[in-house]
Design a protein around this motif. Structure first.
Motif, short mmCIF file in Angstrom:
data_model
loop_
_atom_site.label_atom_id
_atom_site.label_comp_id
_atom_site.label_asym_id
_atom_site.label_seq_id
_atom_site.Cartn_x
_atom_site.Cartn_y
_atom_site.Cartn_z
N ILE A 19 32.55 44.47 38.36
CA ILE A 19 34.05 44.00 38.41
C ILE A 19 34.84 44.52 37.15
N LEU A 20 34.02 44.57 36.08
CA LEU A 20 34.44 45.17 34.88
C LEU A 20 35.09 46.67 35.21
N LYS A 21 34.09 47.45 35.76
CA LYS A 21 34.35 48.97 35.72
C LYS A 21 35.57 48.97 36.81
N SER A 22 35.68 48.03 37.74
CA SER A 22 36.55 48.23 38.74
C SER A 22 38.14 47.68 38.63
N LYS A 23 38.26 47.06 37.37
CA LYS A 23 39.65 46.41 37.03
C LYS A 23 40.76 47.52 36.81
N ASN A 24 40.36 48.63 36.83
CA ASN A 24 41.77 49.73 36.92
C ASN A 24 41.72 50.53 38.13
N SER A 25 40.94 49.86 39.10
CA SER A 25 41.19 50.56 40.35
C SER A 25 41.89 50.03 41.16
N THR A 26 41.90 50.24 42.48
CA THR A 26 42.67 49.92 43.42
C THR A 26 42.35 48.55 44.25
N ASN A 27 41.03 48.01 43.65
CA ASN A 27 40.49 46.76 44.19
C ASN A 27 40.67 45.83 43.03
N THR A 28 41.82 45.63 42.50
CA THR A 28 41.70 44.61 41.53
C THR A 28 41.79 43.11 42.11
N LYS A 29 42.69 43.13 43.20
CA LYS A 29 42.66 41.61 43.82
C LYS A 29 41.26 41.05 44.20
N GLU A 30 40.62 42.35 44.89
CA GLU A 30 39.42 41.87 45.35
C GLU A 30 38.27 41.68 44.22
N ALA A 31 38.57 42.36 43.05
CA ALA A 31 37.68 42.26 41.88
C ALA A 31 37.86 40.78 41.38
N ASN A 32 39.16 40.42 41.27
CA ASN A 32 39.47 38.94 40.92
C ASN A 32 39.15 37.98 41.73
N GLN A 33 39.02 38.01 42.96
CA GLN A 33 38.50 37.28 43.99
C GLN A 33 36.96 36.98 43.75
N LEU A 34 36.21 38.33 43.81
CA LEU A 34 34.75 38.09 43.48
C LEU A 34 34.51 37.26 42.27
N SER A 35 35.33 37.74 41.03
CA SER A 35 34.99 37.18 39.79
C SER A 35 35.24 35.53 40.04
N GLN A 36 36.05 34.97 40.71
CA GLN A 36 36.29 33.56 41.01
C GLN A 36 35.12 33.19 41.73
N GLU A 37 34.53 33.81 42.73
CA GLU A 37 33.61 33.35 43.46
C GLU A 37 32.03 33.30 42.56
N LEU A 38 32.14 34.20 41.77
CA LEU A 38 30.97 34.19 40.89
C LEU A 38 31.16 33.00 39.93
N ASP A 39 32.37 32.72 39.58
CA ASP A 39 32.50 31.59 38.52
C ASP A 39 31.96 30.14 39.34
N ARG A 40 32.33 30.25 40.36
CA ARG A 40 31.64 28.87 40.96
C ARG A 40 30.22 28.91 41.62
#
Length: 131
Positions: A19-40
């Motif tokens: 997720i950290l590596k992909s923050k500057n890519s085109t997958n930002t929305k998905e990276a954020n969603q995955l991060s939220q799933e990891l949070d819970r």
């Protein structure tokens, strides 16, 4: 009630780094969603993880509950993604929607085609070497 995703500690840490590596890519929305799933998420020992939990490299059969359409995909790292071979990147919306869940779980998720209700029909994981 929405199911809670489960990950091993090593997979959890690996996905956080991805997720950290992909923050500057085109997958930002998905990276954020995955991060939220990891949070819970629930973090489980490898030996305690249910064999039907979807992980990286899992083969998964899912059904769009409303459309009654099934598909089988493999969730892979972004560098191995190949739509023609049904290999879907872990950072693709569909993968983010189902990673960490297990057979018979049902999830509602916003995909590019709108909110879908997905039922996980079958999960096949590669055998994890024990030695």
């Amino acid at each position: 009630m929405k199911p809670i995703p489960t990950f091993t500690k090593s997979e959890y840490q690996f996905l956080r780094e991805l997720i950290l590596k992909s923050k500057n890519s085109t997958n930002t929305k998905e990276a954020n969603q995955l991060s939220q799933e990891l949070d819970r998420a629930i973090i489980s020992k490898e030996s305690d993880l249910d064999s039907s939990v979807i992980r990286i490299n899992s083969f998964v059969t899912i059904e769009d509950v409303i459309a009654k359409k099934q598909m089988t995909i493999q969730i892979v790292l972004p560098s191995s993604a190949d739509l023609k071979q049904s290999k879907i990147s872990i950072l693709a919306p569909l993968s983010v929607a189902i990673i960490g869940f297990k057979e018979n779980d049902q999830v509602d998720w916003e995909l590019p085609a709108g909110i879908k209700t997905l039922k996980i029909i079958a999960v096949k994981n590669a055998e994890v070497p024990t030695s």
